[in-house]
Design an enzyme around this catalytic site. Structure first.
Site, PDB file in Angstrom:
ATOM      1  N   TYR A 142       0.611  -1.116  -0.126  1.00  0.00           N
ATOM      2  CA  TYR A 142       0.043  -0.092  -0.049  1.00  0.00           C
ATOM      3  C   TYR A 142       0.851   1.276   0.045  1.00  0.00           C
ATOM      4  CZ  TYR A 142      -4.070  -2.862   1.225  1.00  0.00           C
ATOM      5  OH  TYR A 142      -5.115  -3.748   1.184  1.00  0.00           O
ATOM      6  N   LYS A 197       3.558 -15.275   2.996  1.00  0.00           N
ATOM      7  CA  LYS A 197       3.688 -15.935   1.617  1.00  0.00           C
ATOM      8  C   LYS A 197       5.111 -16.218   1.214  1.00  0.00           C
ATOM      9  CE  LYS A 197       1.501 -18.088  -1.773  1.00  0.00           C
ATOM     10  NZ  LYS A 197       0.420 -19.224  -1.527  1.00  0.00           N
ATOM     11  N   ASP A 229      -2.885 -18.006   2.112  1.00  0.00           N
ATOM     12  CA  ASP A 229      -4.100 -18.822   1.594  1.00  0.00           C
ATOM     13  C   ASP A 229      -4.847 -19.761   2.661  1.00  0.00           C
ATOM     14  OD1 ASP A 229      -1.513 -19.873   1.212  1.00  0.00           O
ATOM     15  OD2 ASP A 229      -2.125 -20.602  -0.907  1.00  0.00           O
ATOM     16  N   ASP A 253      -5.559  -6.592   6.076  1.00  0.00           N
ATOM     17  CA  ASP A 253      -6.551  -5.846   5.498  1.00  0.00           C
ATOM     18  C   ASP A 253      -7.861  -7.004   5.132  1.00  0.00           C
ATOM     19  OD1 ASP A 253      -8.464  -3.873   4.474  1.00  0.00           O
ATOM     20  OD2 ASP A 253      -6.984  -3.431   3.056  1.00  0.00           O
ATOM     21  N   ASP A 257     -11.187  -8.345   7.557  1.00  0.00           N
ATOM     22  CA  ASP A 257     -12.714  -8.411   7.003  1.00  0.00           C
ATOM     23  C   ASP A 257     -13.253  -9.846   7.066  1.00  0.00           C
ATOM     24  OD1 ASP A 257     -12.253  -5.704   6.832  1.00  0.00           O
ATOM     25  OD2 ASP A 257     -12.456  -5.551   4.500  1.00  0.00           O
TER      26      ASP A 257
END
Length: 364
Positions: A142, A197, A229, A253, A257
């Site tokens: 970001y 990851k 994942d 993020d 959620d």
């Protein structure tokens, strides 16, 4: 205590939910003898409309001069056609950077009264759910370099374009969020899951290395690792295995959620964005929901619970924070629900934004 709070009502349902949060905070002040002074400033789409920029310099300065910041919601489809670097959401990134808010805490707690609203099978949540996502907030993709480059024309004469966003972390950035996460785990269930990851990304390999380097300083905390994942899958098939999750900006993020929906509604999730000295900005995880703005339909409880986090993490007012959380739970126990939580034929009472705020304040 006499405290000054910078208030950013923002866009969409923002002014409505902020109004109820202030009502509840005033009730806390009346009960416990505190005075809260609100300094209202602009950020987001409303700031673009008023002064032509999503984050006016005066807003940043007012936030820096305040004891904490409350932020409701930013953005909406009204500004969707603006270029990416001019959209309302850029105000969030700007505030986090300018205020040095590198640590984002997002609790996901399934309240007993909301178990029926959880989309998971009852046996998966039989023992309840109480986890914390610790998200690194000022690094990663970001905040990395981004742009587009022309790669010439193809055989049909169409110009090709390559877009890029760079994921980048320094060991110092990872180390400071690691300490926040380990400290949080030590205060809770002493179990920390780091999500990355590392099988693909070099930045994730550094992330995992630093987590392992920090771990010996916390011998009482159990550290484990999951790929993003697998973590996303585990969160919905075995959520009770988690206590504290620490991860990078983008993964945090997404996972927070996902965790919010397990609790019954994204309208229930608060968050805290902190720097080293405990100064913080507090906001609900959800967005501005412009489709229901001004209709007294929004759930203000995530905003109200964000106020509780402010009292706890910035001002060290544990009794006051607990009073808000207890009042919220009591109102739910009495069967009051906003539309996102309401279920027909269950004896629940459907109420609007203002009424749920009034009821919580009344309990306090």
């Amino acid at each position: 205590m006499n405290l000054t709070i910078a208030v950013i009502k923002g866009d969409g349902i923002g002014p409505e939910i902020m109004g109820e949060a202030q009502r509840v905070l005033d009730a806390v002040g009346a009960r416990f003898g505190h005075t809260f002074t609100y300094n209202e400033v602009l950020a987001g789409g409303c700031a673009i409309d008023a002064v032509g920029t999503c984050l006016p310099a005066g807003t940043v300065e007012a936030c820096k001069e305040s004891d904490a910041v409350l932020l409701a919601a930013i953005g909406g489809w009204k500004w969707d056609t603006l270029p990416g670097d001019q959209r309302p959401e850029q105000a969030l990134l700007g505030l986090r950077k300018e205020l040095g808010l590198f640590s984002n805490l997002r609790p996901a707690i399934l309240i007993e009264e909301l178990k029926d609203a959880c989309p998971l099978k009852p046996e998966l949540i039989a023992g309840g759910l109480d986890l914390m996502v610790v998200r690194e907030l000022t690094g990663g993709i970001y905040f990395g370099d981004r742009g587009r480059q022309s790669v010439g024309e193809d055989k049909e004469g169409t110009e090709g374009v390559v877009a890029y966003d760079v994921e980048q972390y320094s060991d110092a950035e990872v180390r400071r969020i690691a300490h926040i996460a380990f400290d949080m785990a030590r205060k809770r269930g002493s179990k920390l899951t780091s999500v990355d990851k590392a099988n693909v990304l070099e930045s994730s390999r550094l992330w995992r290395e630093v987590m392992e380097e920090v771990a010996p300083s916390y011998p009482d905390v159990e550290l484990s690792h999951l790929y993003i994942d697998n973590a996303a899958m585990q969160l919905v098939c075995a959520p009770q295995q988690f206590d504290v999750i620490v991860t990078n900006n983008m993964f945090g993020d997404i996972l927070s959620d996902e965790a919010s929906m397990i609790t019954g509604s994204i309208g229930m999730l608060p968050s805290a964005s902190l720097r080293e000295d405990s100064f913080g900005m507090y906001e609900p995880v959800h967005g501005s929901a412009p489709d229901i703005a001004g209709k007294d339909l929004a759930n203000p409880m995530a905003m109200i619970l964000s106020v509780a986090m402010m009292l706890r993490y910035t001002f060290n007012l544990e009794e006051e924070a607990t009073a808000i959380e207890t009042a919220t739970k009591t109102v739910l126990e009495k069967g009051y629900r906003t539309g996102d939580l309401y279920q027909r034929d269950t004896g629940q009472t459907l109420v609007g934004t203002a009424e749920i705020g009034r009821l919580i304040a009344q309990e306090i």
